[in-house]
Design a protein around this motif. Structure first.
Motif, short mmCIF file in Angstrom:
data_model
loop_
_atom_site.label_atom_id
_atom_site.label_comp_id
_atom_site.label_asym_id
_atom_site.label_seq_id
_atom_site.Cartn_x
_atom_site.Cartn_y
_atom_site.Cartn_z
N ILE A 134 0.83 -1.21 0.00
CA ILE A 134 0.00 0.00 0.00
C ILE A 134 0.86 1.26 0.00
O ILE A 134 0.63 2.19 -0.78
N LEU A 135 1.88 1.27 0.84
CA LEU A 135 2.73 2.46 0.93
C LEU A 135 3.64 2.60 -0.29
O LEU A 135 4.05 3.72 -0.63
N PRO A 163 -7.36 2.80 0.02
CA PRO A 163 -8.14 3.55 -0.97
C PRO A 163 -7.50 4.87 -1.37
O PRO A 163 -7.57 5.28 -2.53
N LEU A 164 -6.84 5.54 -0.40
CA LEU A 164 -6.15 6.80 -0.71
C LEU A 164 -5.03 6.55 -1.72
O LEU A 164 -4.86 7.32 -2.69
N ALA A 165 -4.26 5.47 -1.50
CA ALA A 165 -3.16 5.14 -2.42
C ALA A 165 -3.69 4.82 -3.81
O ALA A 165 -3.13 5.27 -4.81
N LEU A 166 -4.77 4.05 -3.90
CA LEU A 166 -5.34 3.70 -5.20
C LEU A 166 -5.89 4.93 -5.92
O LEU A 166 -5.71 5.08 -7.14
N TYR A 167 -6.53 5.83 -5.19
CA TYR A 167 -7.08 7.05 -5.79
C TYR A 167 -5.96 7.90 -6.39
O TYR A 167 -6.04 8.34 -7.55
N LEU A 168 -4.89 8.11 -5.62
CA LEU A 168 -3.78 8.94 -6.09
C LEU A 168 -3.04 8.26 -7.23
O LEU A 168 -2.56 8.92 -8.16
N TYR A 169 -2.94 6.92 -7.17
CA TYR A 169 -2.25 6.18 -8.22
C TYR A 169 -2.99 6.32 -9.55
O TYR A 169 -2.38 6.66 -10.59
N ASN A 215 -4.59 0.32 7.08
CA ASN A 215 -4.56 -0.14 5.69
C ASN A 215 -5.87 0.18 4.97
O ASN A 215 -5.87 0.50 3.78
N LEU A 216 -6.99 0.08 5.69
CA LEU A 216 -8.29 0.36 5.09
C LEU A 216 -8.44 1.85 4.75
O LEU A 216 -9.22 2.21 3.87
N ILE A 217 -7.71 2.70 5.47
CA ILE A 217 -7.75 4.14 5.19
C ILE A 217 -6.73 4.51 4.11
O ILE A 217 -7.05 5.18 3.13
N PHE A 218 -5.50 4.05 4.27
CA PHE A 218 -4.43 4.41 3.34
C PHE A 218 -4.55 3.66 2.02
O PHE A 218 -4.09 4.16 0.98
#
Length: 364
Positions: free
Chosen positions: A290-291, A352-358, A347-350
């Motif tokens: 994720i990170l 979706p954030l990672a996927l959105y920015l990706y 992980n549940l917060i970061f």
């Protein structure tokens, strides 16, 4: 693209290895200097700890900070190749951003799998060695919890209980032993008192001295027996009968699951610390992937402020991520939140954030 894939993988692993080595050396030096007075005041030498404690402590340190180091490493080397317009050149040659990201996914996946194996099977073995000496690096007050005498109460099953007036975990001996067994109707059927007791490691049983047994018969009479010594086996070691917060760290995952299930059968409802340990062993390796995705999304585009700005954002997010795990451990231990939710919430917060920015970056 194979040449570029290998280039990115080497950059990833090289930066990660450098960060890992640098952090380990810095923290090791600081930790040794801070703990040396306590180590020496307990009759040990720093050299003994450098041989028998710190190698195992470093394994724990690496796993604890692995996801942060991956995140900062990805941001560091990706920002450098972005500032050198290498990413622009790769994508301009006809490769999609998703194809460019492939070596990031491969490398983070390998690191995550390695972390999973270490967390579930190797780290507990290192923790056994680490936790033997770790109490001697604590303050006197905190050390007393692991090496001093304390009252103990434990539940063996839904009908069996042990109470001890004074027990020493280090020496595995105590005084004022009191055991009770009830029938299914909660009526007392057996009681054992002993003035003193200790654990015989070779025989795997307790030796009771100056004991008194009471067996309560159906006709409301008592059968008494007493003597100078007797042996008693409760089917578990002292560490499992009288567990502390470090016990979960010392067990491989199959052993930990077996221990938790046994405690549930006994009726022990205070298991959140052990459940936190169990779920974190899987959630933390997943955070590596994720990170990595988040770091790639943040650092793959050239920005005003360059490497310094990306690193500042990365370090800030990394500390928020790790701090959230520690806060959620406390929240879960207090039974405000279930351990499963607590250990997966970052992980549940970061995620979706990672996927959105990706995908936002991929579509630019």
């Amino acid at each position: 693209m194979k040449i570029i894939d290998l280039y990115i993988i080497k950059k990833y692993l090289g930066t990660f290895g450098f960060m890992l080595g640098l952090l380990t050396i810095i923290i090791l030096v600081i930790d040794v200097q801070a703990k040396a007075p306590r180590i020496e005041s307990n009759g040990f030498t720093v050299t003994e700890f450098l041989i028998d404690f710190y190698p195992y402590w470093i394994v724990n340190l690496i796993i604890t900070f692995m996801s942060i180091l991956v995140f900062i490493s990805v941001i560091f080397f990706t920002s450098k190749i972005a500032n050198n317009t290498e990413i622009v050149a790769i994508i301009s040659s006809g490769a999609s951003f998703h194809r460019f990201a492939r070596p990031y996914f491969i490398t983070s996946g390998v690191i995550a799998v390695a972390a999973l194996l270490i967390n579930h099977f190797i780290l507990p073995l290192a923790n056994i060695k680490k936790n033997e000496l770790e109490p001697y690096t604590y303050s006197a007050k905190n050390r007393e919890e692991f090496t001093g005498n304390a009252e103990v109460a434990t539940q063996l099953s839904k009908t069996e209980y042990i109470f001890i007036k004074s027990y020493n975990k280090k020496e595995k001996r105590g005084s004022g032993f009191f055991y009770q067994k009830f029938d299914k109707n909660r009526k007392l059927i057996y009681q054992l008192n002993a003035a003193d007791f200790y654990w015989e490691k070779d025989k795997k049983q307790f030796l009771m001295s100056n004991y008194l047994e009471k067996t309560f018969l159906k006709n409301d009479t008592e059968k008494l027996a007493q003597g100078n010594s007797m042996t008693k086996n409760f089917g578990q070691t002292p560490e499992e009968l009288f567990p502390d917060v470090l016990l979960g760290q010392n067990k491989t995952t199959p052993e930990l699951i077996k221990f938790i299930n046994r405690e549930k059968e006994k009726g022990n409802a205070n298991l959140n610390n052990y459940l936190n340990e169990l779920y974190q062993r899987t959630s933390m390796p997943f955070s590596v992937i994720i990170l990595t995705v988040l770091g790639l999304a943040l650092a793959s585009q050239k920005k005003r402020g360059g490497l310094g700005m990306n690193l500042a954002i990365g370090i800030a997010l990394a500390f928020v991520f790790v701090f959230s795990f520690e806060v959620l451990k406390v929240v879960s231990a207090n039974k405000t939140l279930s351990p499963l939710v607590a250990m997966w919430l970052p992980n549940l917060i970061f995620g979706p954030l990672a996927l959105y920015l990706y995908f936002k970056r991929a579509n630019q």
